[in-house]
Design a protein around this motif. Structure first.
Motif, PDB file in Angstrom:
ATOM      1  N   LYS A 114       0.835  -1.198   0.000  1.00 36.10           N
ATOM      2  CA  LYS A 114       0.000   0.000   0.000  1.00 36.10           C
ATOM      3  C   LYS A 114       0.874   1.253   0.000  1.00 36.10           C
ATOM      4  CE  LYS A 114      -2.225   0.759   3.805  1.00 36.10           C
ATOM      5  NZ  LYS A 114      -3.265   0.629   4.839  1.00 36.10           N
ATOM      6  N   ALA A 137      -3.451   3.440  -6.044  1.00 31.64           N
ATOM      7  CA  ALA A 137      -3.664   3.207  -4.627  1.00 31.64           C
ATOM      8  C   ALA A 137      -5.140   3.265  -4.295  1.00 31.64           C
ATOM      9  CB  ALA A 137      -2.887   4.237  -3.815  1.00 31.64           C
ATOM     10  N   GLY A 142      -6.057   0.001  -1.037  1.00 28.64           N
ATOM     11  CA  GLY A 142      -5.094  -0.421  -0.048  1.00 28.64           C
ATOM     12  C   GLY A 142      -5.344  -1.827   0.418  1.00 28.64           C
TER      13      GLY A 142
END
Length: 293
Positions: A114, A137, A142
């Motif tokens: 992440k 992202a 994440g």
DNA sequence: AAATAGGTCAACCGCCCGTTG
DNA sequence: GCAACGGGCGGTTGACCTATT
């Protein structure tokens, strides 16, 4: 092919280990050593699969397990090693004494992949640079493509999982001077006297006398400490410049991890050079295999 | 305060590989 | 050479936790 399960699952316990089970397993291994996992549960009086016993020992009960925060330099080494070796967690773990492959794998999946995506450093699977890291992202959430299963809040049953945290002692780190090494995963071995020693032969070239010594009591080797880590490192710099030196009271875990910048850099460069030898994947694999020789 | 979303990590699963007979 | 076995590995699951709504 349908290989038979490693053991009959009938009547075996699954799920979290109880303190009693932990005690039984620990006691048995202290008396008889590791190995013979298949027959171990029966001999130890455990209603567990041998693999489950092995996993519990390797990932949780082993005395050399270093629990708690990953130091920034460990963090960095994991990233670099991953870029070289990919998801070969056991190999990476072998470079981080006291850390388990499972822990590193979890750490990667929950923190590093992440972090790298957010930083736009690279695609964590391919290690290619991302064009739109923020989007990556965000789209990933994440979550490493992990499907989220949501559960009801359910009973807050006692769980051993966090018992370490319940002690409310922040994870501590204590670091030992690295010996000249080609590091190897530390294996616990049993001596004739039924005491455990670390087979750090390949890792540190320790003498037999050293082996007699419990690593936990090797206070004389304590030479430096590293900052308490849970904080973000700056990620891709080799070390975080502002990473504080520690406070002795925050120290507890033991490791032979090389804390010295130069050592880590050297280790990384060693890997990198080997990988740059232009011998292709065959060499990479050979190299990877050689790490644990 | 309750519900929900998101995060963590211990443990399980199934495959692979080296060893042994 | 082959099959069975034991052990190891990486991927995945799910219970539990914390943060947010």
């Amino acid at each position: 092919m349908g290989r038979a399960p490693c053991c009959s699952k009938v009547g075996l316990h699954k799920g979290p280990w109880t303190p009693k089970e932990d005690a039984l397993l620990t006691k048995y291994i202290q008396a008889h050593g590791e190995g013979q996992w298949k027959s171990l549960p029966k001999k130890a009086g455990l209603l567990r699969c041998g693999k489950s016993c092995r996993l519990r020992w390797m990932n949780y009960l082993r005395p050399d397990i270093k629990r708690g925060n990953i130091a920034p330099e460990e963090d960095d080494l994991i990233i670099r090693m991953h870029s070289l070796l990919g998801n070969r967690w056991s190999l990476i773990a072998g470079r981080l004494p006291g850390r388990t492959d499972n822990e590193i794998k979890n750490y990667w999946n929950t923190h590093l992949s992440k972090k790298l995506k957010i930083q736009g450093t690279e695609d964590t699977d391919t290690h290619k640079m991302l064009e739109n890291p923020q989007e990556e992202a965000a789209s990933d959430g994440g979550n490493n493509n992990k499907k989220k299963k949501k559960k009801k809040n359910g009973g807050k049953k006692n769980k051993q999982k966090n018992k370490g945290k319940e002690n409310d002692e922040p994870p501590k780190t204590q670091v030992y001077l690295p010996k000249p090494i080609r590091v190897k995963a530390m294996y616990l071995q049993r001596t004739d006297s039924n005491t455990f020693t670390f087979d750090s032969n390949s890792a540190s070239g320790s003498t037999s006398q050293e082996k007699e010594e419990s690593p936990v009591t090797k206070e004389s080797n304590v030479v430096s400490e590293v900052g308490n880590v849970g904080e973000e490192s700056d990620g891709f710099g080799f070390f975080s410049e502002d990473h504080d030196l520690v406070n002795v009271s925050d120290i507890e875990c033991h490791s032979y991890f090389p804390t010295d910048h130069g050592n880590l850099q050297q280790l990384y460069e060693e890997y990198f050079q080997l990988l740059n030898m232009d011998h292709g994947q065959f060499e990479l694999n050979s190299f990877a295999e050689s790490l644990l020789d």
